[in-house]
Design a protein around this motif. Structure first.
Motif, PDB file in Angstrom:
ATOM      1  N   MET A  27      18.522  -7.740 -19.445  1.00  0.00           N
ATOM      2  CA  MET A  27      17.329  -8.504 -19.091  1.00  0.00           C
ATOM      3  C   MET A  27      17.156  -8.597 -17.584  1.00  0.00           C
ATOM      4  O   MET A  27      18.125  -8.563 -16.833  1.00  0.00           O
ATOM      5  CB  MET A  27      17.434  -9.936 -19.646  1.00  0.00           C
ATOM      6  CG  MET A  27      17.377 -10.042 -21.143  1.00  0.00           C
ATOM      7  SD  MET A  27      17.601 -11.778 -21.650  1.00  0.00           S
ATOM      8  CE  MET A  27      17.671 -11.566 -23.431  1.00  0.00           C
ATOM      9  N   PRO A  28      15.920  -8.760 -17.114  1.00  0.00           N
ATOM     10  CA  PRO A  28      15.720  -9.081 -15.693  1.00  0.00           C
ATOM     11  C   PRO A  28      16.357 -10.424 -15.379  1.00  0.00           C
ATOM     12  O   PRO A  28      16.535 -11.268 -16.265  1.00  0.00           O
ATOM     13  CB  PRO A  28      14.196  -9.122 -15.556  1.00  0.00           C
ATOM     14  CG  PRO A  28      13.667  -9.301 -16.935  1.00  0.00           C
ATOM     15  CD  PRO A  28      14.651  -8.658 -17.857  1.00  0.00           C
ATOM     16  N   PHE A  29      16.701 -10.621 -14.106  1.00  0.00           N
ATOM     17  CA  PHE A  29      17.458 -11.808 -13.717  1.00  0.00           C
ATOM     18  C   PHE A  29      16.760 -13.098 -14.107  1.00  0.00           C
ATOM     19  O   PHE A  29      17.405 -14.063 -14.521  1.00  0.00           O
ATOM     20  CB  PHE A  29      17.730 -11.798 -12.206  1.00  0.00           C
ATOM     21  CG  PHE A  29      18.569 -12.960 -11.745  1.00  0.00           C
ATOM     22  CD1 PHE A  29      19.951 -12.940 -11.900  1.00  0.00           C
ATOM     23  CD2 PHE A  29      17.990 -14.081 -11.175  1.00  0.00           C
ATOM     24  CE1 PHE A  29      20.738 -14.011 -11.497  1.00  0.00           C
ATOM     25  CE2 PHE A  29      18.762 -15.156 -10.759  1.00  0.00           C
ATOM     26  CZ  PHE A  29      20.137 -15.118 -10.915  1.00  0.00           C
ATOM     27  N   HIS A  30      15.420 -13.137 -14.008  1.00  0.00           N
ATOM     28  CA  HIS A  30      14.721 -14.392 -14.270  1.00  0.00           C
ATOM     29  C   HIS A  30      14.772 -14.804 -15.733  1.00  0.00           C
ATOM     30  O   HIS A  30      14.409 -15.932 -16.065  1.00  0.00           O
ATOM     31  CB  HIS A  30      13.265 -14.320 -13.790  1.00  0.00           C
ATOM     32  CG  HIS A  30      12.385 -13.442 -14.617  1.00  0.00           C
ATOM     33  ND1 HIS A  30      12.195 -12.100 -14.353  1.00  0.00           N
ATOM     34  CD2 HIS A  30      11.626 -13.718 -15.706  1.00  0.00           C
ATOM     35  CE1 HIS A  30      11.353 -11.593 -15.236  1.00  0.00           C
ATOM     36  NE2 HIS A  30      11.007 -12.553 -16.074  1.00  0.00           N
ATOM     37  N   LEU A  31      15.256 -13.920 -16.615  1.00  0.00           N
ATOM     38  CA  LEU A  31      15.458 -14.290 -18.016  1.00  0.00           C
ATOM     39  C   LEU A  31      16.919 -14.615 -18.314  1.00  0.00           C
ATOM     40  O   LEU A  31      17.213 -15.558 -19.048  1.00  0.00           O
ATOM     41  CB  LEU A  31      14.989 -13.161 -18.940  1.00  0.00           C
ATOM     42  CG  LEU A  31      13.481 -12.881 -18.981  1.00  0.00           C
ATOM     43  CD1 LEU A  31      13.192 -11.776 -19.992  1.00  0.00           C
ATOM     44  CD2 LEU A  31      12.693 -14.134 -19.333  1.00  0.00           C
ATOM     45  N   LEU A  77      14.646  -9.301 -29.561  1.00  0.00           N
ATOM     46  CA  LEU A  77      14.032  -8.680 -30.736  1.00  0.00           C
ATOM     47  C   LEU A  77      13.470  -7.303 -30.408  1.00  0.00           C
ATOM     48  O   LEU A  77      13.612  -6.352 -31.185  1.00  0.00           O
ATOM     49  CB  LEU A  77      12.923  -9.583 -31.287  1.00  0.00           C
ATOM     50  CG  LEU A  77      13.384 -10.902 -31.921  1.00  0.00           C
ATOM     51  CD1 LEU A  77      12.177 -11.770 -32.270  1.00  0.00           C
ATOM     52  CD2 LEU A  77      14.216 -10.635 -33.176  1.00  0.00           C
ATOM     53  N   ASP A  78      12.850  -7.166 -29.254  1.00  0.00           N
ATOM     54  CA  ASP A  78      12.262  -5.891 -28.859  1.00  0.00           C
ATOM     55  C   ASP A  78      13.311  -4.819 -28.607  1.00  0.00           C
ATOM     56  O   ASP A  78      13.011  -3.622 -28.689  1.00  0.00           O
ATOM     57  CB  ASP A  78      11.407  -6.066 -27.598  1.00  0.00           C
ATOM     58  CG  ASP A  78      10.137  -6.855 -27.864  1.00  0.00           C
ATOM     59  OD1 ASP A  78       9.783  -7.009 -29.051  1.00  0.00           O
ATOM     60  OD2 ASP A  78       9.514  -7.326 -26.884  1.00  0.00           O
ATOM     61  N   HIS A  79      14.522  -5.261 -28.285  1.00  0.00           N
ATOM     62  CA  HIS A  79      15.584  -4.299 -27.993  1.00  0.00           C
ATOM     63  C   HIS A  79      16.593  -4.183 -29.134  1.00  0.00           C
ATOM     64  O   HIS A  79      17.749  -3.842 -28.918  1.00  0.00           O
ATOM     65  CB  HIS A  79      16.290  -4.676 -26.686  1.00  0.00           C
ATOM     66  CG  HIS A  79      15.460  -4.445 -25.469  1.00  0.00           C
ATOM     67  ND1 HIS A  79      14.433  -5.296 -25.110  1.00  0.00           N
ATOM     68  CD2 HIS A  79      15.466  -3.450 -24.533  1.00  0.00           C
ATOM     69  CE1 HIS A  79      13.862  -4.849 -24.002  1.00  0.00           C
ATOM     70  NE2 HIS A  79      14.461  -3.735 -23.643  1.00  0.00           N
ATOM     71  N   GLY A  80      16.137  -4.486 -30.351  1.00  0.00           N
ATOM     72  CA  GLY A  80      16.956  -4.245 -31.538  1.00  0.00           C
ATOM     73  C   GLY A  80      17.746  -5.436 -32.011  1.00  0.00           C
ATOM     74  O   GLY A  80      17.952  -5.620 -33.192  1.00  0.00           O
ATOM     75  N   GLY A  81      18.226  -6.258 -31.105  1.00  0.00           N
ATOM     76  CA  GLY A  81      18.929  -7.479 -31.483  1.00  0.00           C
ATOM     77  C   GLY A  81      20.316  -7.257 -32.046  1.00  0.00           C
ATOM     78  O   GLY A  81      20.971  -8.202 -32.474  1.00  0.00           O
ATOM     79  N   ASP A 137      10.782 -16.146 -24.221  1.00  0.00           N
ATOM     80  CA  ASP A 137      10.803 -14.835 -23.577  1.00  0.00           C
ATOM     81  C   ASP A 137      12.112 -14.104 -23.857  1.00  0.00           C
ATOM     82  O   ASP A 137      12.124 -12.886 -24.091  1.00  0.00           O
ATOM     83  CB  ASP A 137      10.602 -14.989 -22.069  1.00  0.00           C
ATOM     84  CG  ASP A 137       9.180 -15.367 -21.700  1.00  0.00           C
ATOM     85  OD1 ASP A 137       8.282 -15.162 -22.546  1.00  0.00           O
ATOM     86  OD2 ASP A 137       8.976 -15.869 -20.581  1.00  0.00           O
ATOM     87  N   VAL A 138      13.221 -14.845 -23.817  1.00  0.00           N
ATOM     88  CA  VAL A 138      14.518 -14.242 -24.111  1.00  0.00           C
ATOM     89  C   VAL A 138      14.558 -13.743 -25.557  1.00  0.00           C
ATOM     90  O   VAL A 138      15.025 -12.628 -25.844  1.00  0.00           O
ATOM     91  CB  VAL A 138      15.654 -15.258 -23.859  1.00  0.00           C
ATOM     92  CG1 VAL A 138      16.973 -14.735 -24.425  1.00  0.00           C
ATOM     93  CG2 VAL A 138      15.791 -15.532 -22.370  1.00  0.00           C
ATOM     94  N   ALA A 139      14.065 -14.558 -26.497  1.00  0.00           N
ATOM     95  CA  ALA A 139      14.055 -14.169 -27.911  1.00  0.00           C
ATOM     96  C   ALA A 139      13.227 -12.907 -28.127  1.00  0.00           C
ATOM     97  O   ALA A 139      13.639 -11.997 -28.866  1.00  0.00           O
ATOM     98  CB  ALA A 139      13.517 -15.315 -28.757  1.00  0.00           C
TER      99      ALA A 139
END
Length: 316
Positions: free
Chosen positions: A47-51, A33-37, A27-29
Motif C-alpha cells: 500500500m502507499p504510505f498514507h494507507l 480486496l482489489d489485490h486478492g486478499g 480505503d485499506v479494505a
C-alpha cells in the motif's frame, strides 16, 4: 549519528478524528480486496504510505542520537512526551541522565511538550536548555504558571539549566559540536548544525527563505554545506510562501531542494508539516518534491528526499 523524529507537525498538534479513521479503514479494505486478499501482510506492505502508515500529529521534537551518554534533542513540542517515554524505557527512571535541548525558538508549539516531559520531574536528571533567545527561561516558566498549568516550574525535581548561545559560534556539547545560525521568523528562529566524526546533521525549522535575498540564501547554504541530513521546514507550497502566506515565517519543499542542491546535501527531510494536510496530501507533496529534485538537479549532486513522520529514523 541517528536522527529520530518524535514530532513533525507544524503550528499545532493534530490527530485523525472518527471520520478520518473510518475513511482510512475503508480505503485499506478496498485495497486488500482489489489485490486478492490472500496475503494480508503482503497487501498492506504494498500500500502507499498514507494507507499503511501515518505521518503523525505531534509538534516539533527531533532527537540527534550521537551514540554518547547524554541525550541531544531539538525542540520540546508535543512529541517530547513520547521521546521521554522512550528514554525511560531504554534506561529506566532510576538512572540519572543529562538531556541537552536545543531550542529553535519559543513559540508554543515548540515548548508545549515540556510540562509532560517526565525526566524533568525526576531528581538526579540534568536538563540543559540551549538557545539564542533572551526570553528562553521566561517562556518555559510562563507556560507552567497560573492559570495555564497546574504544576509550577519550580516543582520540577530535576536540575534545569538555561544556556545562552550566540549565533555562528561553534560549541562542544556532550560529544558533538553545535553551531546555531539565525533564521527569518517572527521573533527570530535559530537552526543548528551538529557535527561528529565527519558526519553532519542540520535542523532548520520555522524559517522563511526569501528568494530575492541573496545574502541570506548564501548564509543558509553555508550552514547547510555538505551536510549528510537537513531537516527542513517545508510547511507551505512555493506559491503560498511567496504570495498568500509571505512573511508568515515558513518555507516550501521546492526552496528546500534548491538550497540543498546548492549546498551539496545528501538527504533532505521535509518537516513541520501543515496541520491541515492529510497523510495523502503529504504523500503528494513528497512525490512532487522527488520529481522536482530530478528535474532541477542538473549538475548538482543527487539529493535524497524523504518526508519525516513521527517515529522515523534517519542515519547520517
Amino acid at each position: 549519528m541517528l536522527v529520530r523524529f518524535w514530532g513533525t507537525r507544524g503550528s499545532i498538534p493534530t490527530a485523525m478524528n472518527n471520520h478520518d479513521m473510518r475513511s482510512r479503514v475503508m480505503d485499506v479494505a478496498r485495497h486488500v480486496l482489489d489485490h486478492g486478499g490472500g496475503d494480508v501482510e503482503a497487501a498492506v506492505d504494498a500500500m502507499p504510505f498514507h494507507l499503511r502508515g501515518t505521518y503523525g500529529g505531534e509538534s516539533s521534537c527531533v532527537q540527534i542520537d550521537t551514540g554518547g551518554e547524554e541525550y541531544v534533542v531539538c525542540d520540546m513540542g508535543s512529541g517530547a512526551r513520547r521521546f521521554a517515554l522512550d528514554c525511560l524505557g531504554r534506561h529506566g527512571p532510576g538512572a540519572p541522565k543529562t538531556y541537552n535541548v536545543f531550542q529553535s525558538h519559543v513559540h508554543w508549539d515548540h515548548i508545549m511538550g515540556f510540562p509532560f516531559f517526565v525526566p524533568a520531574y525526576i531528581p538526579g536528571n540534568v536538563i540543559r536548555i540551549h538557545g539564542c533567545h533572551d526570553v528562553l527561561e521566561q517562556a518555559y516558566r510562563g507556560q507552567q504558571s497560573d492559570p495555564c498549568f497546574p504544576v509550577p516550574f519550580d516543582f520540577l525535581g530535576s536540575t534545569i539549566e538555561f544556556v545562552k548561545l550566540e549565533p555562528d559560534r561553534t560549541y562542544k556539547v556532550a560529544d558533538v559540536t553545535v553551531t546555531p545560525f539565525r533564521q527569518l521568523h517572527h521573533g527570530d528562529s535559530y537552526g543548528y548544525r551538529f557535527e561528529k566524526g565527519g558526519k553532519s546533521v542540520v535542523y532548520s525549522t520555522d524559517s522563511e527563505h526569501k528568494l530575492e535575498d541573496h545574502d541570506h540564501l548564501d548564509y543558509v547554504v553555508g550552514h547547510f554545506r555538505a551536510a549528510d541530513v537537513v531537516v527542513f521546514d517545508s510547511m507551505y507550497s512555493l506559491a503560498e510562501s511567496t504570495s498568500l502566506k509571505e512573511d508568515w515565517g515558513h518555507s516550501s519543499n521546492m526552496v528546500g531542494v534548491e538550497l540543498c542542491h546548492q549546498a551539496g546535501v545528501g538527504e533532505l527531510c521535509l518537516f513541520h508539516h501543515e496541520p491541515i494536510y492529510s497523510d495523502a496530501q503529504i504523500d503528494q507533496v513528497l512525490a512532487e518534491t522527488v520529481r522536482y529534485e530530478e528535474i532541477a538537479r542538473g549538475e548538482y549532486r543527487p539529493l535524497k528526499v524523504t518526508a519525516s513522520y513521527d517515529g522515523l529514523e534517519v542515519t547520517a
